[in-house]
Write an enzyme that holds these catalytic residues in place. Sequence first.
Site, mmCIF file in Angstrom:
data_model
loop_
_atom_site.group_PDB
_atom_site.id
_atom_site.type_symbol
_atom_site.label_atom_id
_atom_site.label_comp_id
_atom_site.label_asym_id
_atom_site.label_seq_id
_atom_site.Cartn_x
_atom_site.Cartn_y
_atom_site.Cartn_z
ATOM 1 C CB CYS A 2 -43.100 42.190 11.160
ATOM 2 S SG CYS A 2 -41.994 40.813 11.455
ATOM 3 N NE ARG A 27 -43.539 48.035 10.222
ATOM 4 C CZ ARG A 27 -43.323 48.925 11.183
ATOM 5 N NH1 ARG A 27 -43.199 50.193 10.873
ATOM 6 N NH2 ARG A 27 -43.221 48.554 12.435
ATOM 7 C CD1 TRP A 74 -35.706 42.090 8.740
ATOM 8 C CD2 TRP A 74 -35.799 41.515 10.894
ATOM 9 N NE1 TRP A 74 -34.428 42.125 9.249
ATOM 10 C CE2 TRP A 74 -34.456 41.774 10.566
ATOM 11 C CE3 TRP A 74 -36.113 41.125 12.195
ATOM 12 C CZ2 TRP A 74 -33.420 41.670 11.487
ATOM 13 C CZ3 TRP A 74 -35.090 41.017 13.120
ATOM 14 C CH2 TRP A 74 -33.754 41.295 12.757
ATOM 15 C CD GLU A 489 -27.360 50.692 6.171
ATOM 16 O OE1 GLU A 489 -28.251 50.075 6.755
ATOM 17 O OE2 GLU A 489 -27.211 51.917 6.287
ATOM 18 C CG HIS A 505 -3.713 53.539 19.724
ATOM 19 N ND1 HIS A 505 -2.670 53.564 20.630
ATOM 20 C CD2 HIS A 505 -3.942 54.828 19.379
ATOM 21 C CE1 HIS A 505 -2.307 54.815 20.840
ATOM 22 N NE2 HIS A 505 -3.055 55.604 20.092
HETATM 23 O O1 M6R Z 1 -35.415 54.916 12.894
HETATM 24 P P1 M6R Z 1 -34.110 55.092 13.619
HETATM 25 O O2 M6R Z 1 -33.380 56.315 13.212
HETATM 26 O O3 M6R Z 1 -34.271 55.013 15.107
HETATM 27 O O4 M6R Z 1 -33.244 53.844 13.180
HETATM 28 C C1 M6R Z 1 -32.002 53.586 13.769
HETATM 29 C C2 M6R Z 1 -31.208 52.593 12.959
HETATM 30 O O5 M6R Z 1 -31.885 51.368 12.888
HETATM 31 C C3 M6R Z 1 -30.934 53.087 11.535
HETATM 32 O O6 M6R Z 1 -30.300 54.313 11.533
HETATM 33 C C4 M6R Z 1 -30.065 52.057 10.772
HETATM 34 O O7 M6R Z 1 -28.784 52.016 11.317
HETATM 35 C C5 M6R Z 1 -30.027 52.398 9.279
HETATM 36 N N1 M6R Z 1 -30.240 51.221 8.493
HETATM 37 C C6 M6R Z 1 -28.749 52.996 8.843
HETATM 38 O O8 M6R Z 1 -28.739 53.330 7.498
#
Ligand code: M6R
Length: 610
Positions: A2, A27, A74, A489, A505
């Site tokens: 958000c 965001r 969001w 993603e 495994h």
């Molecule tokens: O801002 P941050 O590096 O703390 O964010 C962590 C994760 O939310 C971020 O790396 C997320 O996994 C990405 N979308 C990956 O591309």
Amino acid sequence: MCGIIGYVGKTPCVEFIFEGLKKLEYRGYDSSGIAVYDSGHLHLIKKPGKIKNLQPYLGSLPSAASSGMGHTRWATHGEPSELNAHPHMEQGISVVHNGILENYKELKIELMREGAVFQSDTDTEVMVHLLARELAYVKDPKKAILNIVPRLEGAFAFGIMFADYPDTVYLVKQASPLVVGLGEGESFFASDALALLGHCKNYVYLEDAQIAELKSSGLQLYNFHGVQAEFEVTQIDEAAFSVDKGGFHHYMRKEISEQSRIIAAAIAKYLGPGSLESWADVLDKLPAKGKIAVHEQTPVYIVGCGTAYYAGMLGKYLIESLTAVQVQVELASEFRYRQPKLRAGAIAIAVTQSGETADTLAAVQYAKRQGATVYSLCNVEHSSIVRESEVFIPLGCGAEIGVASTKAFTAMVFNFYLLSWVVASQFESVAQSPAEELRSLPLLLERIQAMDAQIEQVAKQIVEASSCIYMGRGHHFPLACEGALKLKELSYIHAEGYAGGELKHGPIALIDRSMFVVALVPRCDGYDKMVSNIQEVIAREGRVIAVGAEDDRQLQEMVEYYIPSPQVDDPALQAILTAVVLQLFAYYVAVHRGTDVDQPRNLAKSVTVE
Ligand code: M6R
């Protein structure tokens, strides 16, 4: 999670709020809305979907309105819809919210018993009803907010406007970011200073448990007990926030292309042009704030989420390969609740692009309560996590807008690389440093950009796939996880990363003619074992895409698809090269599947809720 933006001043503000929302769209992007004050009334528009959906309705807001606020959502509570979009408005009170009110259910039941009628499924709407109820008694907006705040549990950044109190916006902050911008006869606020750049020069970052009374004439800050608080005014280096696409179709593609320049700049900054005399010199230049001091007995915890967590895994490999320091890498979301007892002298290293990730911030706060010294590797200098850190190592890669993290990941790995050598240099015996290979990195990264078309060709082959396994060994195991995260993603293809040794495994049961396996096979990280793993996959009709050396004919002939990558001897530096290949691969799969590359579904760039 958000985005909030707002203005109080003398100038018509609808366009400013709309443009600001577009800058905050990273965001969250499932619905948006704007509320403005004009002539004794609050006026509102809200629409589901991307922010551009608001544009046709901007004209329905009073064009002269000179105070207002906007929100891009969001969804946490309630589907993305017009009713659930913010701002929420009731009885002349309008509220925007970033965060989660964890006790909203009990508050909602209480309010409904008293006759409140709810329009939405959100947690946020309880705040509007609580305010209406309280204001009716105390007849003072600040008092009403102060009386309500002790009842709120969770994380929240609120913007609040009252139809009966013009030229004023109230802000409330607890564990979600808010920054105020101060101008001449006008004031601004936003979740991220990025949205305010060019409009003001002076910024104030709100602390947790603060309430701001913002008017065109300026800012008053209070703690949750109503005691006035001092504040520090900060200036921001606007150059660090360049946010255009630089001629590329997507921010992500532009950000991938920037990596060579970013690493070249870091090498120039820390290592200088000549041959490296001493890592102690790097140590002097490395931290922008605080002094690195790790000893062989220091317990080190690395905490992060998502891509940053995988960079942290590489950080562990790097530090432990050069020193006897024991490093534990932890998912921030687990660490904060697992509640490990940290030994005296512990260091917690937070890895984060945004510096606002709720779980990482909470992990940092937990570590501090346990007496740890907090270091951060972060891309946003004034972020909440940097402000909580004793030592800050800047990633220095400029604004990352694409929701999928790319340049921040390689900058994290690169900075862990420097950090591991610096730490090693503090002990007696340091092995020969590979400074020459390090210096070759920018050029090799350029070469990968030139292999774009080749990578795209292979990416096209898996456009119809429904599932994909990534496997690698050593430093290429964290990369397998990161590569799989990028693919899922961006393209919504199910993908998981495994250590090559783990295949038999369990995951090998998944292999059949429909399964693609991306095998990371550089010459440096368990090459022979990886070749055996590939044979095992082929024997079960799995379809292998190998990423390996440009001149590895044998490997190339063994597999169905091959992506060549420049090679270096140091596995850590090789991991940076392979990371960029995997980023381009995921990017092109997404482009050919027609997904939204810069804003994939259900995601947000900055995860400020749990
Ligand atoms: O801002 P941050 O590096 O703390 O964010 C962590 C994760 O939310 C971020 O790396 C997320 O996994 C990405 N979308 C990956 O591309």
